[in-house]
Structures are given as C-alpha cells and as structure tokens.
Design a protein around this motif. Structure first.
Motif, PDB file in Angstrom:
ATOM      1  N   PRO A 135       0.820  -1.219   0.000  1.00 22.84           N
ATOM      2  CA  PRO A 135       0.000   0.000   0.000  1.00 22.84           C
ATOM      3  C   PRO A 135       0.855   1.272   0.000  1.00 22.84           C
ATOM      4  CG  PRO A 135      -0.859  -1.599   1.555  1.00 22.84           C
ATOM      5  CD  PRO A 135       0.453  -2.135   1.089  1.00 22.84           C
ATOM      6  N   LEU A 136       0.378   2.268  -0.714  1.00 22.15           N
ATOM      7  CA  LEU A 136       1.064   3.558  -0.747  1.00 22.15           C
ATOM      8  C   LEU A 136       1.052   4.181   0.649  1.00 22.15           C
ATOM      9  CD1 LEU A 136      -0.514   4.968  -4.025  1.00 22.15           C
ATOM     10  CD2 LEU A 136       1.914   4.442  -3.703  1.00 22.15           C
ATOM     11  N   PRO A 137       2.186   4.707   1.118  1.00 22.10           N
ATOM     12  CA  PRO A 137       2.197   5.393   2.413  1.00 22.10           C
ATOM     13  C   PRO A 137       1.255   6.591   2.410  1.00 22.10           C
ATOM     14  CG  PRO A 137       4.430   4.934   1.649  1.00 22.10           C
ATOM     15  CD  PRO A 137       3.519   4.639   0.502  1.00 22.10           C
ATOM     16  N   ASP A 138       0.710   6.923   3.566  1.00 23.89           N
ATOM     17  CA  ASP A 138      -0.254   8.018   3.667  1.00 23.89           C
ATOM     18  C   ASP A 138       0.342   9.338   3.190  1.00 23.89           C
ATOM     19  OD1 ASP A 138      -2.138   6.294   4.668  1.00 23.89           O
ATOM     20  OD2 ASP A 138      -1.755   6.788   6.777  1.00 23.89           O
ATOM     21  N   GLU A 139       1.621   9.590   3.510  1.00 21.79           N
ATOM     22  CA  GLU A 139       2.228  10.864   3.108  1.00 21.79           C
ATOM     23  C   GLU A 139       2.387  10.951   1.596  1.00 21.79           C
ATOM     24  OE1 GLU A 139       5.639   8.160   4.587  1.00 21.79           O
ATOM     25  OE2 GLU A 139       3.535   8.622   5.073  1.00 21.79           O
ATOM     26  N   VAL A 140       2.660   9.808   0.957  1.00 19.92           N
ATOM     27  CA  VAL A 140       2.755   9.788  -0.503  1.00 19.92           C
ATOM     28  C   VAL A 140       1.381  10.002  -1.118  1.00 19.92           C
ATOM     29  CG1 VAL A 140       3.284   8.348  -2.498  1.00 19.92           C
ATOM     30  CG2 VAL A 140       4.821   8.338  -0.524  1.00 19.92           C
ATOM     31  N   ARG A 141       0.389   9.329  -0.592  1.00 16.92           N
ATOM     32  CA  ARG A 141      -0.980   9.475  -1.104  1.00 16.92           C
ATOM     33  C   ARG A 141      -1.459  10.922  -0.972  1.00 16.92           C
ATOM     34  NH1 ARG A 141      -4.635   5.708  -2.225  1.00 16.92           N
ATOM     35  NH2 ARG A 141      -3.276   4.099  -1.332  1.00 16.92           N
ATOM     36  N   ALA A 142      -1.144  11.575   0.161  1.00 14.62           N
ATOM     37  CA  ALA A 142      -1.551  12.966   0.363  1.00 14.62           C
ATOM     38  C   ALA A 142      -0.856  13.892  -0.624  1.00 14.62           C
ATOM     39  CB  ALA A 142      -1.237  13.391   1.803  1.00 14.62           C
ATOM     40  N   ALA A 143       0.420  13.645  -0.863  1.00  7.56           N
ATOM     41  CA  ALA A 143       1.154  14.489  -1.810  1.00  7.56           C
ATOM     42  C   ALA A 143       0.634  14.316  -3.230  1.00  7.56           C
ATOM     43  CB  ALA A 143       2.648  14.162  -1.749  1.00  7.56           C
ATOM     44  N   LEU A 144       0.296  13.095  -3.592  1.00 12.68           N
ATOM     45  CA  LEU A 144      -0.213  12.832  -4.939  1.00 12.68           C
ATOM     46  C   LEU A 144      -1.559  13.493  -5.171  1.00 12.68           C
ATOM     47  CD1 LEU A 144       0.685   9.038  -5.297  1.00 12.68           C
ATOM     48  CD2 LEU A 144       1.847  10.967  -6.383  1.00 12.68           C
ATOM     49  N   SER A 145      -2.375  13.606  -4.122  1.00 16.65           N
ATOM     50  CA  SER A 145      -3.705  14.199  -4.277  1.00 16.65           C
ATOM     51  C   SER A 145      -3.617  15.662  -4.707  1.00 16.65           C
ATOM     52  CB  SER A 145      -4.497  14.074  -2.970  1.00 16.65           C
ATOM     53  OG  SER A 145      -3.892  14.839  -1.942  1.00 16.65           O
ATOM     54  N   GLY A 146      -2.515  16.329  -4.375  1.00 16.78           N
ATOM     55  CA  GLY A 146      -2.350  17.722  -4.781  1.00 16.78           C
ATOM     56  C   GLY A 146      -1.833  17.888  -6.191  1.00 16.78           C
ATOM     57  N   LEU A 147      -1.609  16.778  -6.900  1.00 15.77           N
ATOM     58  CA  LEU A 147      -1.066  16.824  -8.261  1.00 15.77           C
ATOM     59  C   LEU A 147      -2.052  16.278  -9.286  1.00 15.77           C
ATOM     60  CD1 LEU A 147       2.513  15.435  -7.454  1.00 15.77           C
ATOM     61  CD2 LEU A 147       1.905  17.830  -7.865  1.00 15.77           C
ATOM     62  N   ARG A 148      -3.323  16.179  -8.905  1.00 18.78           N
ATOM     63  CA  ARG A 148      -4.299  15.515  -9.774  1.00 18.78           C
ATOM     64  C   ARG A 148      -4.557  16.298 -11.052  1.00 18.78           C
ATOM     65  NH1 ARG A 148      -6.980  11.084  -7.467  1.00 18.78           N
ATOM     66  NH2 ARG A 148      -7.655  10.784  -9.612  1.00 18.78           N
ATOM     67  N   VAL A 149      -4.753  15.554 -12.131  1.00 17.00           N
ATOM     68  CA  VAL A 149      -5.108  16.106 -13.427  1.00 17.00           C
ATOM     69  C   VAL A 149      -6.135  15.170 -14.046  1.00 17.00           C
ATOM     70  CG1 VAL A 149      -3.235  14.884 -14.608  1.00 17.00           C
ATOM     71  CG2 VAL A 149      -4.204  16.949 -15.639  1.00 17.00           C
ATOM     72  N   ASP A 150      -7.130  15.746 -14.742  1.00 22.01           N
ATOM     73  CA  ASP A 150      -8.145  14.924 -15.394  1.00 22.01           C
ATOM     74  C   ASP A 150      -7.536  14.210 -16.589  1.00 22.01           C
ATOM     75  OD1 ASP A 150     -10.096  15.678 -13.606  1.00 22.01           O
ATOM     76  OD2 ASP A 150     -10.749  17.386 -14.832  1.00 22.01           O
ATOM     77  N   ALA A 151      -7.803  12.930 -16.694  1.00 23.31           N
ATOM     78  CA  ALA A 151      -7.288  12.158 -17.820  1.00 23.31           C
ATOM     79  C   ALA A 151      -8.024  10.841 -17.907  1.00 23.31           C
ATOM     80  CB  ALA A 151      -5.785  11.910 -17.671  1.00 23.31           C
ATOM     81  N   THR A 152      -8.065  10.280 -19.107  1.00 19.70           N
ATOM     82  CA  THR A 152      -8.631   8.966 -19.331  1.00 19.70           C
ATOM     83  C   THR A 152      -7.497   8.028 -19.692  1.00 19.70           C
ATOM     84  OG1 THR A 152     -10.698   9.910 -20.152  1.00 19.70           O
ATOM     85  CG2 THR A 152     -10.248   7.603 -20.689  1.00 19.70           C
ATOM     86  N   ALA A 153      -7.267   7.038 -18.880  1.00 17.91           N
ATOM     87  CA  ALA A 153      -6.153   6.124 -19.118  1.00 17.91           C
ATOM     88  C   ALA A 153      -6.393   5.288 -20.366  1.00 17.91           C
ATOM     89  CB  ALA A 153      -5.953   5.216 -17.912  1.00 17.91           C
ATOM     90  N   SER A 154      -5.318   5.009 -21.088  1.00 19.49           N
ATOM     91  CA  SER A 154      -5.435   4.218 -22.314  1.00 19.49           C
ATOM     92  C   SER A 154      -5.306   2.733 -22.048  1.00 19.49           C
ATOM     93  CB  SER A 154      -4.345   4.641 -23.309  1.00 19.49           C
ATOM     94  OG  SER A 154      -3.070   4.318 -22.792  1.00 19.49           O
ATOM     95  N   GLY A 155      -4.848   2.361 -20.867  1.00 21.08           N
ATOM     96  CA  GLY A 155      -4.641   0.948 -20.581  1.00 21.08           C
ATOM     97  C   GLY A 155      -3.271   0.486 -21.029  1.00 21.08           C
ATOM     98  N   ARG A 156      -2.880  -0.684 -20.556  1.00 23.50           N
ATOM     99  CA  ARG A 156      -1.578  -1.236 -20.872  1.00 23.50           C
ATOM    100  C   ARG A 156      -1.683  -2.156 -22.088  1.00 23.50           C
ATOM    101  NH1 ARG A 156       0.391  -3.046 -14.785  1.00 23.50           N
ATOM    102  NH2 ARG A 156       0.003  -1.041 -13.767  1.00 23.50           N
TER     103      ARG A 156
END
Length: 298
Positions: A135-156
C-alpha cells in the motif's frame, strides 16, 4: 514524415491543465537519425520529470530510494509523438497524477513547444516492499492528491495468453544486456528497455528492406510506443526480443513485441507508425505487403 497518432484523451492537452510544468532543454544527444527528438529520449524526459516531481512532492530523492524509505518501480509507460520535436528551442513538460490506487498511481505527461502540444504520454508506478506491491504510504498518497489532473487512461498492452508465448512472434532479435543499461536499482533502466523494443522494430524493417546502409527510413519509425514492464531485467544476460505485426491498416501498421528470458515473458510493448515513406529517390517505399508474412500467430 511523422505518423499522426490520436491521443487517448478527448482533447489535445493544454499547459493550463497541468499542476506542474517543468522547463526542459533538448540536447543534441536526444536526436535520432531523423534529426528529431527520439522516442526513447521522450521516455527519458518523462523519467526526469517524474523523478523531479517525486523528490519535491514527497521526498523521494536518491537517498530515500537507496535507503528503501520510498520504493517505486515503473510498471508501464506510453509515448505518443504528435508533431516533430527538434533540438532548437526549449520545451515544457506538463506532469500530473491521473489515478491513485491502493498500491500504484499513474502520471499523465505532455510536452509543449510554446503552447502547442507536440507529444503526450502516461505511466504507472507501483509501490513495493522490495518483494511485492504494498500500500502507498499516507504521506505519498496525500502528496499525490495535490497533483491531480483529469485524464482517461489508455490501458496497458494486451496481456492475453498468446502475447506471452515466444513462438507467436515471427521475428527474433537477440539483445545482450550492457553494464551501461543498469540504473541505481542495478537492473536495466526503463529507458534502455524502451530503446530495445524500438531497435527490434528497426531490425524488422532492415530485414524487410534488405539491410540498407544507414538504417531504415525515417518515416517508418513508430510514433506511438507503449511498454509494460513485467519483471526486472538483470546484467549479465542475453534476452530474446520478438516482434510481430498485429494489424496493417490503410496507412499505418501496429506491432506487438515481447521480451523473453528463455521462454518466460518479462516485458511487452505495442507500437504504431506508417508502413510507407518517401525513399531516397523520391518514390514511396511501401512495406505493407512485405510485412504481411510477419503477422502474429494465433
């Protein structure tokens, strides 16, 4: 000629969509034989941007990585070239987080010349405890939430059973791991692996064209490359890279690639580009018919 590949999002990205914009100056070493920024160079640009964001957002600098306080492995990356990128001038790389899961998260990228988007991409990173996803650490998850951008993933790339079978790919290209391919984790870096797939496709073109001096034509280089890293690749070693033609359209061809350690598949890729280009004499070189025997086996 550069193949036009439609981005996986409904609209072409704009600079204002991204929470982070990083100035990036092209280097002469980034150029490929077409005198434009190469696809593997863009994979490196995205890596540089990703590392800078992670260092500033949640302290994932080299010390933290070496001390295993932050363990992130790249699982997949995609690059789409939308317009020619030349060495002259400066670029901006837009970076944002498009998805956060339990053990992984995804970035979206765009490269801008002025306000024009000339390349786009995305990647997925997995947090690990050293042996398995964790699981992602809480501090990493919190930092990532401030970098959100709208996007539609293309898949692998498709991981269907037939993609994992070495013999389903008609073309074979053997690759020897070089010491200079390794990164600080002591396995082959993702940029080097992306270049291996591009080399494999170029070798297929060489075979079809009769091994011309100077390599295959510029217009045949893929404009879209998607890579999935299934396992780490180590040094020393000799690996088999396989290439097959998945689909031949009116103007473009789509390739499937697989990287194998013996019979075990350790990486997958898909690429797309033109199957025709102007020759040195001005007459078009057409590969569709010549590529037909290299279709993937069922």
């Amino acid at each position: 000629m550069t193949a036009t590949i439609t981005t996986q999002n409904a609209t072409v990205p704009e600079p204002g969509q991204f929470p982070v914009l990083i100035e990036h100056e092209a280097r002469y070493a980034d150029l490929d034989p077409s005198r434009r920024i190469g696809r593997e160079a863009l994979v490196r640009w995205f890596e540089d941007a990703r590392v800078a964001v992670e260092r500033d957002a949640f302290g994932a600098d080299l010390v933290a990585r070496l001390q295993s306080r932050v363990r992130l492995l790249l699982a997949a990356i995609r690059v789409d070239v939308l317009a020619p990128l030349r060495v002259a001038g400066r670029y901006r790389i837009g970076v944002g987080v498009s998805h956060v899961g339990t053990t992984s998260f995804s970035y979206r990228y765009a490269v801008f010349a002025g306000d024009e988007c000339v390349a786009a991409g995305e990647s997925t990173s997995v947090h690990t405890d050293g042996t398995a996803p964790s699981p992602l650490p809480d501090e990493v998850r919190a930092a990532l939430s401030g970098l959100r951008v709208d996007a539609t993933a293309s898949g692998r790339p498709d991981r269907g059973g037939e993609r994992l079978v070495r013999e389903n790919y008609p073309f074979r290209y053997d690759v020897r791991t070089r010491f200079t391919d390794l990164d600080t984790n002591r396995h082959v870096n993702n940029v080097a692996l992306a270049a291996w797939y591009l080399d494999g496709i170029a070798e297929l073109h060489q075979d079809v064209l009769g091994y011309p001096v100077g390599g295959p034509l510029d217009g045949l280089s893929p404009s879209s490359l998607s890579v999935q890293y299934l396992d780490q690749v180590h040094y020393p070693g000799i690996h088999t890279l396989r290439v097959g033609v998945a689909e031949i359209g009116e103007d473009t061809v789509r390739y499937h690639c697989g990287l194998f350690d013996g019979a075990r598949c350790i990486g997958l890729a898909e690429a797309e580009g033109f199957h025709h280009a102007p020759g040195d004499d001005g007459d078009p070189v057409r590969l569709a018919e010549a590529l037909a025997p290299f279709r993937m086996k069922d």
